[in-house]
Design a protein around this motif. Structure first.
Motif, PDB file in Angstrom:
ATOM      1  N   ASP A 178     -13.199   4.728  -9.521  1.00 46.90           N
ATOM      2  CA  ASP A 178     -13.722   5.645  -9.063  1.00 46.90           C
ATOM      3  C   ASP A 178     -14.820   5.380  -7.833  1.00 46.90           C
ATOM      4  N   GLY A 179     -14.311   5.695  -6.852  1.00 45.24           N
ATOM      5  CA  GLY A 179     -14.444   5.852  -5.528  1.00 45.24           C
ATOM      6  C   GLY A 179     -13.759   7.330  -4.207  1.00 45.24           C
ATOM      7  N   PRO A 180     -14.055   6.407  -3.514  1.00 39.54           N
ATOM      8  CA  PRO A 180     -13.191   7.462  -2.471  1.00 39.54           C
ATOM      9  C   PRO A 180     -11.774   6.575  -2.338  1.00 39.54           C
ATOM     10  N   ALA A 181     -10.957   8.210  -2.814  1.00 38.42           N
ATOM     11  CA  ALA A 181      -9.253   7.274  -3.025  1.00 38.42           C
ATOM     12  C   ALA A 181      -8.351   8.786  -2.602  1.00 38.42           C
ATOM     13  N   ILE A 182      -7.569   8.772  -1.866  1.00 41.80           N
ATOM     14  CA  ILE A 182      -6.759   9.592  -2.108  1.00 41.80           C
ATOM     15  C   ILE A 182      -5.632   9.172  -2.631  1.00 41.80           C
ATOM     16  N   VAL A 183      -4.799  10.496  -3.997  1.00 41.17           N
ATOM     17  CA  VAL A 183      -3.671  10.556  -4.657  1.00 41.17           C
ATOM     18  C   VAL A 183      -2.743  10.986  -4.207  1.00 41.17           C
ATOM     19  N   VAL A 184      -1.655  10.071  -4.086  1.00 42.86           N
ATOM     20  CA  VAL A 184      -0.222  10.815  -3.436  1.00 42.86           C
ATOM     21  C   VAL A 184       0.503  11.246  -4.615  1.00 42.86           C
ATOM     22  N   CYS A 185       1.038  12.538  -4.073  1.00 40.72           N
ATOM     23  CA  CYS A 185       2.291  12.477  -5.570  1.00 40.72           C
ATOM     24  C   CYS A 185       3.503  11.816  -5.264  1.00 40.72           C
ATOM     25  N   ASN A 186       3.515  10.300  -5.553  1.00 38.33           N
ATOM     26  CA  ASN A 186       4.668   9.975  -5.763  1.00 38.33           C
ATOM     27  C   ASN A 186       6.553  10.712  -5.622  1.00 38.33           C
ATOM     28  N   THR A 187       6.561  11.499  -5.718  1.00 37.77           N
ATOM     29  CA  THR A 187       7.841  12.516  -6.643  1.00 37.77           C
ATOM     30  C   THR A 187       7.925  13.685  -5.962  1.00 37.77           C
ATOM     31  N   CYS A 188       6.817  13.372  -4.293  1.00 39.61           N
ATOM     32  CA  CYS A 188       7.036  14.867  -4.067  1.00 39.61           C
ATOM     33  C   CYS A 188       9.038  15.188  -3.248  1.00 39.61           C
ATOM     34  N   ARG A 189       8.722  15.561  -2.391  1.00 38.36           N
ATOM     35  CA  ARG A 189      10.200  16.619  -1.783  1.00 38.36           C
ATOM     36  C   ARG A 189      10.493  15.563   0.034  1.00 38.36           C
ATOM     37  N   PHE A 190      11.062  15.047  -0.145  1.00 30.65           N
ATOM     38  CA  PHE A 190      10.948  14.390   1.190  1.00 30.65           C
ATOM     39  C   PHE A 190      10.653  15.745   2.368  1.00 30.65           C
ATOM     40  N   SER A 191      10.944  16.762   2.358  1.00 27.23           N
ATOM     41  CA  SER A 191      10.824  17.572   3.002  1.00 27.23           C
ATOM     42  C   SER A 191      11.186  19.753   1.620  1.00 27.23           C
ATOM     43  N   THR A 192      10.726  20.247   3.556  1.00 25.78           N
ATOM     44  CA  THR A 192      10.874  21.833   2.360  1.00 25.78           C
ATOM     45  C   THR A 192      12.656  21.905   1.973  1.00 25.78           C
ATOM     46  N   GLU A 193      13.441  21.152   2.306  1.00 29.07           N
ATOM     47  CA  GLU A 193      14.496  21.556   2.301  1.00 29.07           C
ATOM     48  C   GLU A 193      15.607  19.981   1.420  1.00 29.07           C
ATOM     49  N   THR A 194      14.986  19.076   1.565  1.00 32.11           N
ATOM     50  CA  THR A 194      15.180  17.648   1.150  1.00 32.11           C
ATOM     51  C   THR A 194      14.786  16.864  -0.287  1.00 32.11           C
ATOM     52  N   ARG A 195      14.771  16.949  -0.932  1.00 31.38           N
ATOM     53  CA  ARG A 195      14.707  16.013  -2.189  1.00 31.38           C
ATOM     54  C   ARG A 195      14.131  14.474  -1.135  1.00 31.38           C
ATOM     55  N   GLU A 196      14.801  13.969  -1.027  1.00 28.88           N
ATOM     56  CA  GLU A 196      14.971  12.035  -0.758  1.00 28.88           C
ATOM     57  C   GLU A 196      15.755  12.511   0.297  1.00 28.88           C
ATOM     58  N   ASP A 197      15.001  10.664   0.922  1.00 30.98           N
ATOM     59  CA  ASP A 197      15.617  10.392   2.240  1.00 30.98           C
ATOM     60  C   ASP A 197      16.997  10.342   2.395  1.00 30.98           C
ATOM     61  N   ALA A 198      17.685   9.458   3.107  1.00 31.95           N
ATOM     62  CA  ALA A 198      18.944   9.125   3.312  1.00 31.95           C
ATOM     63  C   ALA A 198      19.295   7.687   2.536  1.00 31.95           C
ATOM     64  N   GLN A 199      18.237   7.537   1.956  1.00 28.89           N
ATOM     65  CA  GLN A 199      17.890   5.942   1.183  1.00 28.89           C
ATOM     66  C   GLN A 199      18.024   6.167  -0.481  1.00 28.89           C
ATOM     67  N   GLY A 200      17.957   7.592  -0.431  1.00 24.77           N
ATOM     68  CA  GLY A 200      16.977   8.452  -1.932  1.00 24.77           C
ATOM     69  C   GLY A 200      15.902   8.326  -2.731  1.00 24.77           C
ATOM     70  N   ARG A 201      15.044   8.059  -1.538  1.00 25.80           N
ATOM     71  CA  ARG A 201      13.989   7.784  -1.323  1.00 25.80           C
ATOM     72  C   ARG A 201      12.568   9.560  -1.574  1.00 25.80           C
ATOM     73  N   ARG A 202      12.225   9.311  -2.837  1.00 25.99           N
ATOM     74  CA  ARG A 202      11.172  10.948  -2.566  1.00 25.99           C
ATOM     75  C   ARG A 202      10.069  10.675  -0.925  1.00 25.99           C
ATOM     76  N   GLY A 203       9.768  11.740  -0.420  1.00 26.33           N
ATOM     77  CA  GLY A 203       8.477  11.470   0.491  1.00 26.33           C
ATOM     78  C   GLY A 203       7.707  11.405  -0.124  1.00 26.33           C
ATOM     79  N   GLY A 204       6.327  11.405  -1.261  1.00 23.38           N
ATOM     80  CA  GLY A 204       5.947  11.085  -1.550  1.00 23.38           C
ATOM     81  C   GLY A 204       5.777   9.942  -1.690  1.00 23.38           C
ATOM     82  N   ALA A 205       7.002   9.433  -2.644  1.00 23.14           N
ATOM     83  CA  ALA A 205       6.657   7.690  -2.292  1.00 23.14           C
ATOM     84  C   ALA A 205       6.716   7.211  -1.170  1.00 23.14           C
TER      85      ALA A 205
END
Length: 136
Positions: free
Chosen positions: A7-34
């Motif tokens: 419980d302290g200062p934190a950045i909570v990252v959505c690790n399943t977020c899309r790579f961009s508005t148009e693309t779900r994953e990068d060329a290697q299949g990784r999500r933008g959030g990850a």
């Protein structure tokens, strides 16, 4: 469903977020959030100014229209959800620079003059801490 974290200062990252508005994953299949979570962790670990800021991950912050989304939070401070980032070192540096100012602030309000250029235009919502609302 819930997992306890520090419980302290934190950045909570959505690790399943899309790579961009148009693309779900990068060329290697990784999500933008990850990718953004990795960039944030790498940048945080490389700079002692960010040592007190946790990088926490969870699936889906429900901000799906705003890819690469993070929630900045700390006890008794206003929280912020930011999104529409490119998952890279430049975005990670801007988020962490803002997070350092945020962590040092009394209530979570960072003067606009201290905002890094890379976070301007990325704010989606601010969230008051439990049991409180924000004054003008």
């Amino acid at each position: 469903m819930l997992t306890s974290v520090e419980d302290g200062p934190a950045i909570v990252v959505c690790n399943t977020c899309r790579f961009s508005t148009e693309t779900r994953e990068d060329a290697q299949g990784r999500r933008g959030g990850a990718l953004l979570a990795d960039a944030l962790t790498t940048a945080r670990d490389a700079d002692p100014r960010y040592a007190g800021i946790a990088i926490q991950q969870m699936p889906c912050l429900f901000a799906c229209n705003d890819h690469c989304t993070v929630h900045l939070r700390a006890p008794d401070k206003v929280g912020y959800v930011l999104g529409r980032f490119t998952p890279d070192a430049e975005a990670a540096g801007a988020i962490l620079d803002y997070a350092a100012h945020y962590a040092a602030s009394e209530h979570g309000r960072v003067p606009f003059a201290q905002w890094p250029k890379g976070v301007k235009g990325h704010f989606i919502v601010r969230v008051p801490p439990a049991g409180q609302v924000v004054e003008s």
